[in-house]
Design a protein around this motif. Sequence first.
Motif, PDB file in Angstrom:
ATOM      1  N   PHE A 128       4.942   0.446   2.741  1.00  0.00           N
ATOM      2  CA  PHE A 128       4.234   0.751   1.492  1.00  0.00           C
ATOM      3  C   PHE A 128       3.333  -0.405   1.083  1.00  0.00           C
ATOM      4  N   THR A 129       3.903  -1.607   1.057  1.00  0.00           N
ATOM      5  CA  THR A 129       3.124  -2.762   0.608  1.00  0.00           C
ATOM      6  C   THR A 129       1.963  -3.052   1.557  1.00  0.00           C
ATOM      7  N   ALA A 130       2.156  -2.826   2.853  1.00  0.00           N
ATOM      8  CA  ALA A 130       1.099  -3.097   3.828  1.00  0.00           C
ATOM      9  C   ALA A 130      -0.065  -2.119   3.707  1.00  0.00           C
ATOM     10  N   ARG A 131       0.140  -1.047   2.944  1.00  0.00           N
ATOM     11  CA  ARG A 131      -0.917  -0.058   2.741  1.00  0.00           C
ATOM     12  C   ARG A 131      -1.449  -0.056   1.311  1.00  0.00           C
ATOM     13  N   ALA A 132      -0.569  -0.270   0.346  1.00  0.00           N
ATOM     14  CA  ALA A 132      -0.955  -0.073  -1.057  1.00  0.00           C
ATOM     15  C   ALA A 132      -1.095  -1.359  -1.862  1.00  0.00           C
ATOM     16  N   CYS A 133      -0.747  -2.502  -1.301  1.00  0.00           N
ATOM     17  CA  CYS A 133      -0.824  -3.760  -2.048  1.00  0.00           C
ATOM     18  C   CYS A 133      -2.180  -4.431  -1.798  1.00  0.00           C
ATOM     19  N   PRO A 134      -2.813  -5.000  -2.825  1.00  0.00           N
ATOM     20  CA  PRO A 134      -4.099  -5.693  -2.637  1.00  0.00           C
ATOM     21  C   PRO A 134      -3.970  -7.063  -1.981  1.00  0.00           C
ATOM     22  N   ALA A 135      -2.771  -7.419  -1.571  1.00  0.00           N
ATOM     23  CA  ALA A 135      -2.513  -8.645  -0.794  1.00  0.00           C
ATOM     24  C   ALA A 135      -2.897  -9.928  -1.517  1.00  0.00           C
ATOM     25  N   VAL A 173      -5.437 -15.910   6.550  1.00  0.00           N
ATOM     26  CA  VAL A 173      -4.776 -15.190   7.631  1.00  0.00           C
ATOM     27  C   VAL A 173      -4.711 -13.700   7.275  1.00  0.00           C
ATOM     28  N   ALA A 174      -4.823 -12.851   8.264  1.00  0.00           N
ATOM     29  CA  ALA A 174      -4.790 -11.398   8.046  1.00  0.00           C
ATOM     30  C   ALA A 174      -3.338 -10.935   7.854  1.00  0.00           C
ATOM     31  N   ILE A 175      -2.723 -11.396   6.781  1.00  0.00           N
ATOM     32  CA  ILE A 175      -1.296 -11.175   6.540  1.00  0.00           C
ATOM     33  C   ILE A 175      -0.965  -9.684   6.443  1.00  0.00           C
ATOM     34  N   LYS A 176      -1.766  -8.964   5.689  1.00  0.00           N
ATOM     35  CA  LYS A 176      -1.492  -7.550   5.440  1.00  0.00           C
ATOM     36  C   LYS A 176      -1.514  -6.744   6.734  1.00  0.00           C
ATOM     37  N   SER A 177      -2.470  -7.025   7.611  1.00  0.00           N
ATOM     38  CA  SER A 177      -2.561  -6.314   8.893  1.00  0.00           C
ATOM     39  C   SER A 177      -1.347  -6.605   9.772  1.00  0.00           C
ATOM     40  N   ILE A 178      -0.903  -7.861   9.765  1.00  0.00           N
ATOM     41  CA  ILE A 178       0.247  -8.240  10.579  1.00  0.00           C
ATOM     42  C   ILE A 178       1.514  -7.575  10.040  1.00  0.00           C
ATOM     43  N   GLU A 179       1.662  -7.573   8.728  1.00  0.00           N
ATOM     44  CA  GLU A 179       2.822  -6.933   8.110  1.00  0.00           C
ATOM     45  C   GLU A 179       2.887  -5.453   8.492  1.00  0.00           C
ATOM     46  N   ARG A 180       1.750  -4.781   8.404  1.00  0.00           N
ATOM     47  CA  ARG A 180       1.715  -3.358   8.745  1.00  0.00           C
ATOM     48  C   ARG A 180       2.071  -3.135  10.215  1.00  0.00           C
ATOM     49  N   ALA A 181       1.555  -3.982  11.078  1.00  0.00           N
ATOM     50  CA  ALA A 181       1.845  -3.842  12.509  1.00  0.00           C
ATOM     51  C   ALA A 181       3.335  -4.019  12.794  1.00  0.00           C
ATOM     52  N   ILE A 182       3.973  -4.960  12.098  1.00  0.00           N
ATOM     53  CA  ILE A 182       5.406  -5.204  12.312  1.00  0.00           C
ATOM     54  C   ILE A 182       6.221  -3.973  11.942  1.00  0.00           C
ATOM     55  N   ILE A 183       5.999  -3.440  10.751  1.00  0.00           N
ATOM     56  CA  ILE A 183       6.828  -2.319  10.302  1.00  0.00           C
ATOM     57  C   ILE A 183       6.500  -1.042  11.063  1.00  0.00           C
TER      58      ILE A 183
END
Length: 497
Positions: free
Chosen positions: A101-108, A123-133
Amino acid sequence: MGKLTGFIDIKREKPQEIHAGERISHWEEYLMPTGEPALKDQAARCMDCGTPFCQMGSDLGRSTSGCPLYNLIPEWNELVYQGKWHEAYLRLIKTNNFPEFTARACPAPCEGSCTAGVVSEPVAIKSIERAIIDKAFEEGWATPRKPLKRTGLKAAVIGSGPAGLAAADELNQAGYDVTVLERDDRFGGLLMYGIPNMKIEKKVVERRIRLLEQEGIQFKGNVNVGVDVTMEELRKIYDAVILCTGAGKHRELDVEGRGLSGIYPAMTYLTGSTKHLLNEESGEPAITAKDKHVIVIGGGDTGADCVATALRQGCKSIVQFGKHGELPKERGADNPWPEPPDVYTLDYAYAEAKETFGSDPRQYQINTTEFLGDQEGHVRELGTVALELESGENGKKQYRENESKKQNWDADLVLIAIGFEGAEDDVFENIGVEASFNQIKADNKTYQTNLDGVFAAGDARRGQSLIVWAIQEGRKAAESVDRYLREKHSKKKVDVG
């Protein structure tokens, strides 16, 4: 940490998107998956900084800086860099109940506070988080986690948005029998109906709900607490109750002609559009932008979602009004790091509008003054006046209407997206909790309301905010409920003895 000079040697890469002209023909997510080699490079950009501001999570200046969930970002960046994806997943879920959810809906805000962003790009934190989950679900790592034993005590969570789901998850893992009550027909709150499908596909939300059910949480929909069941009845059935009802009371625009038809709160429009999409009804939704001149009033994320939704419905034109001026291309002196950069960006919806109509739909420094309708009482035009920034008597900058710059705009559909005032009135009228500035009054440490054993969390308590704050509030409220019930249960044992 990663590659020592990674933030210098490797450029930040934005996640790939489906072309703006193509994606408005469907409702699927517009972001494309990033390959593992590229993700490893992006993770290598994480610095070995002494203080990882990305995970500090606090209100700073005008916005949130860092992650309020205190995600262990440098740690799972390093693990991705090493190719240890399962270990990265385990670190991610230690602090975040719902990374999908956060990797899609959070403004990071974590990226805005990234130390690498001071000298380069964050760092592209949000993209990495989404890839992990996403990989965790693909590989089957995200499996039901059932508590080893149950306490025999029961808790009810009212509302199934991010705060409610986080509270339910935490309490369930602590061994309580948890029931989530939701007044809508589907679960997820704003994740389900408030955020369009192209930002977060509803199958992603439903997948998590199924997992929580498998872990033992009961979900009951179409239950309006205070109407279908009273708070008194709930307090007799459950040992504790957490109110996570959200901040659904929209701000109103009190101008001449507001009573005309064709003018709606943004969330009414977005909810109806998503319900129509999910129910696969024939014909058009009850409120549609098809073949209409659409004006969105309000410059935030909800307004952007309205723009994207109207484009997919086939609007004739689209304009979005904002009272403030266009943001600068670079940080201003009043917006220092580690605050998130308040700068101009072309969000997904605006890129789509520009591709469709040739220009960014945003109009700045405009104040709506009236709505004009036809003989049938339907809105057809919207009157505005330009705002100009000037210095007041105390030297403080303020906006002033310039009466010489008035304009009328074609408008068949007007969507008001100027934010929310707080919890809806019936929360206070039907449930009986005290209010504080349109929010549920609850202690900042214990999250308990004026009713014994009744707690509150999320936007209903805090006010309209980010999804990460909602999840944090749900987690902390659950911790307080656990403490409250342990103390109460322990006291009962002593009294009986």
